[in-house]
Scaffold this active site. Structure first.
Site, PDB file in Angstrom:
ATOM      1  N   GLY A 152       1.063  -1.586   0.176  1.00 52.62           N
ATOM      2  CA  GLY A 152      -0.199   0.197  -0.035  1.00 52.62           C
ATOM      3  C   GLY A 152       0.726   1.276   0.257  1.00 52.62           C
ATOM      4  N   GLN A 191       3.497  10.092   1.863  1.00 50.53           N
ATOM      5  CA  GLN A 191       4.247   9.584   1.693  1.00 50.53           C
ATOM      6  C   GLN A 191       5.273   9.589   0.464  1.00 50.53           C
ATOM      7  OE1 GLN A 191       2.736   4.834   2.464  1.00 50.53           O
ATOM      8  NE2 GLN A 191       4.473   4.975   3.552  1.00 50.53           N
ATOM      9  N   CYS A 224       6.606   0.609   7.901  1.00 53.15           N
ATOM     10  CA  CYS A 224       6.238   0.898   6.427  1.00 53.15           C
ATOM     11  C   CYS A 224       6.918   1.894   5.858  1.00 53.15           C
ATOM     12  CB  CYS A 224       5.483   2.295   8.150  1.00 53.15           C
ATOM     13  SG  CYS A 224       5.020   4.086   6.574  1.00 53.15           S
ATOM     14  N   LEU A 225       6.840   2.153   5.148  1.00 57.55           N
ATOM     15  CA  LEU A 225       8.221   2.382   3.749  1.00 57.55           C
ATOM     16  C   LEU A 225       8.708   3.507   3.944  1.00 57.55           C
ATOM     17  CD1 LEU A 225       6.363   1.981  -0.010  1.00 57.55           C
ATOM     18  CD2 LEU A 225       8.395   0.497   1.523  1.00 57.55           C
ATOM     19  N   HIS A 263      -4.035   1.136   7.531  1.00 60.53           N
ATOM     20  CA  HIS A 263      -2.275   1.422   7.539  1.00 60.53           C
ATOM     21  C   HIS A 263      -2.776   2.719   6.789  1.00 60.53           C
ATOM     22  CE1 HIS A 263       1.896   1.311   7.945  1.00 60.53           C
ATOM     23  NE2 HIS A 263       1.856   2.191   6.686  1.00 60.53           N
ATOM     24  N   GLU A 264      -3.463   2.594   5.250  1.00 59.02           N
ATOM     25  CA  GLU A 264      -3.410   3.654   4.472  1.00 59.02           C
ATOM     26  C   GLU A 264      -3.986   5.452   4.629  1.00 59.02           C
ATOM     27  OE1 GLU A 264      -0.742   0.913   3.187  1.00 59.02           O
ATOM     28  OE2 GLU A 264      -0.599   3.428   2.647  1.00 59.02           O
ATOM     29  N   HIS A 322      -2.510   6.787   7.764  1.00 55.43           N
ATOM     30  CA  HIS A 322      -1.329   8.113   6.855  1.00 55.43           C
ATOM     31  C   HIS A 322      -1.691   9.751   6.895  1.00 55.43           C
ATOM     32  CE1 HIS A 322       2.859   6.129   6.683  1.00 55.43           C
ATOM     33  NE2 HIS A 322       1.982   5.547   6.039  1.00 55.43           N
TER      34      HIS A 322
HETATM   35  O1  LIG Z   1       1.971   2.999   4.349  1.00 49.48           O
HETATM   36  C1  LIG Z   1       2.780   2.108   3.092  1.00 49.48           C
HETATM   37  N1  LIG Z   1       3.600   1.700   3.533  1.00 49.48           N
HETATM   38  O2  LIG Z   1       4.063   1.959   4.813  1.00 49.48           O
HETATM   39  C2  LIG Z   1       3.876   0.309   3.419  1.00 49.48           C
HETATM   40  C3  LIG Z   1       3.454  -0.476   4.135  1.00 49.48           C
HETATM   41  C4  LIG Z   1       2.258  -0.941   4.492  1.00 49.48           C
HETATM   42  C5  LIG Z   1       1.484  -2.165   5.479  1.00 49.48           C
HETATM   43  C6  LIG Z   1       0.232  -2.605   5.560  1.00 49.48           C
HETATM   44  C7  LIG Z   1      -0.329  -2.964   6.380  1.00 49.48           C
HETATM   45  C8  LIG Z   1       0.961  -3.841   7.239  1.00 49.48           C
HETATM   46  C9  LIG Z   1       2.016  -3.867   7.010  1.00 49.48           C
HETATM   47  C10 LIG Z   1       2.531  -3.001   5.608  1.00 49.48           C
HETATM   48 NI    NI Z   2       3.262   3.576   5.146  1.00 54.22          NI
END
Ligand SMILES: OCN(O)CCCc1ccccc1
Ligand code: NI
Length: 181
Positions: A60, A65, A109-110, A152-153, A156
């Site tokens: 996601g 971001q 998270c990225l 999660h998104e 953000h």
């Molecule tokens: O916001 C997106 N992100 O940072 C990438 C990972 C997203 C993610 C979503 C749910 C569980 C683990 C990781």
């Molecule tokens: Ni994230």
């Protein structure tokens, strides 16, 4: 194409801001941005492309971001029978289960270049209202990893990081209302 150089890291205030609603219908530029976010996710999940461009795999991505404080997200999760492939404007959780869930391995998270251990409580099932890439209103009912990812998104977009949800006293305490099996 988007690369890790385009990903904003924690400490940048944009990750703690509340992103702005996108006026519907979306502009051509907003549609292009959403397509590039989706392309990044697909590239990040392709071993060759990810290796070549040093992309961290992601399921996601939220516009803040990549430095854009607008309510736009992309989710791309291939599953056995279907691909959860969402590019959304102004997503909103309109109802959710009492039941919670969490990923055994925690979340990452990225925008976070470190491990933050602990369970992240999420609603097990969510109903989300949003606008698709063409500006059409849609409703999604999600469970499992897609439900976790979309929460999660959407977090953000409200300046919330996954680790804000981790129990500080006991990071691996089983969150309330989680199913046993
Ligand atoms: O916001 C997106 N992100 O940072 C990438 C990972 C997203 C993610 C979503 C749910 C569980 C683990 C990781
Ligand atoms: Ni994230």
């Amino acid at each position: 194409m988007l690369t890790m150089d385009d990903i904003v890291r924690e400490g940048n205030p944009i990750l703690r801001a509340v992103a702005s609603e996108v006026m519907m219908p979306p502009t051509q530029e907003e549609k292009e941005t959403l397509k590039k976010m989706r392309e990044f996710l697909i590239n990040s999940q392709d071993d060759e492309i990810a290796e070549k461009y040093k992309l961290r795999a992601g399921i996601g991505l939220a516009a803040p971001q990549i430095g854009i404080s607008k309510r736009m997200i992309a989710v791309y999760i291939p599953e056995e029978d279907k691909i959860h492939d969402y590019t959304l404007f102004n997503p909103k959780v309109i109802s959710h289960s009492v039941e919670n869930t969490y990923l055994e391995g925690g979340e990452g998270c990225l925008s976070v270049d470190r491990e933050v251990p602990g369970y992240v409580p999420r609603h097990a099932r969510v109903k989300v209202k949003a606008y698709n890439i063409d500006g059409k209103e849609i409703t999604l009912k999600l469970k499992g990893l897609p439900a976790i990812a979309i929460q999660h998104e959407i977090d953000h977009l409200d300046g919330i990081m996954f680790y804000d949800h981790i129990n500080k006293a006991d990071p691996f305490a089983i969150p309330d209302h989680c199913a046993t099996n």
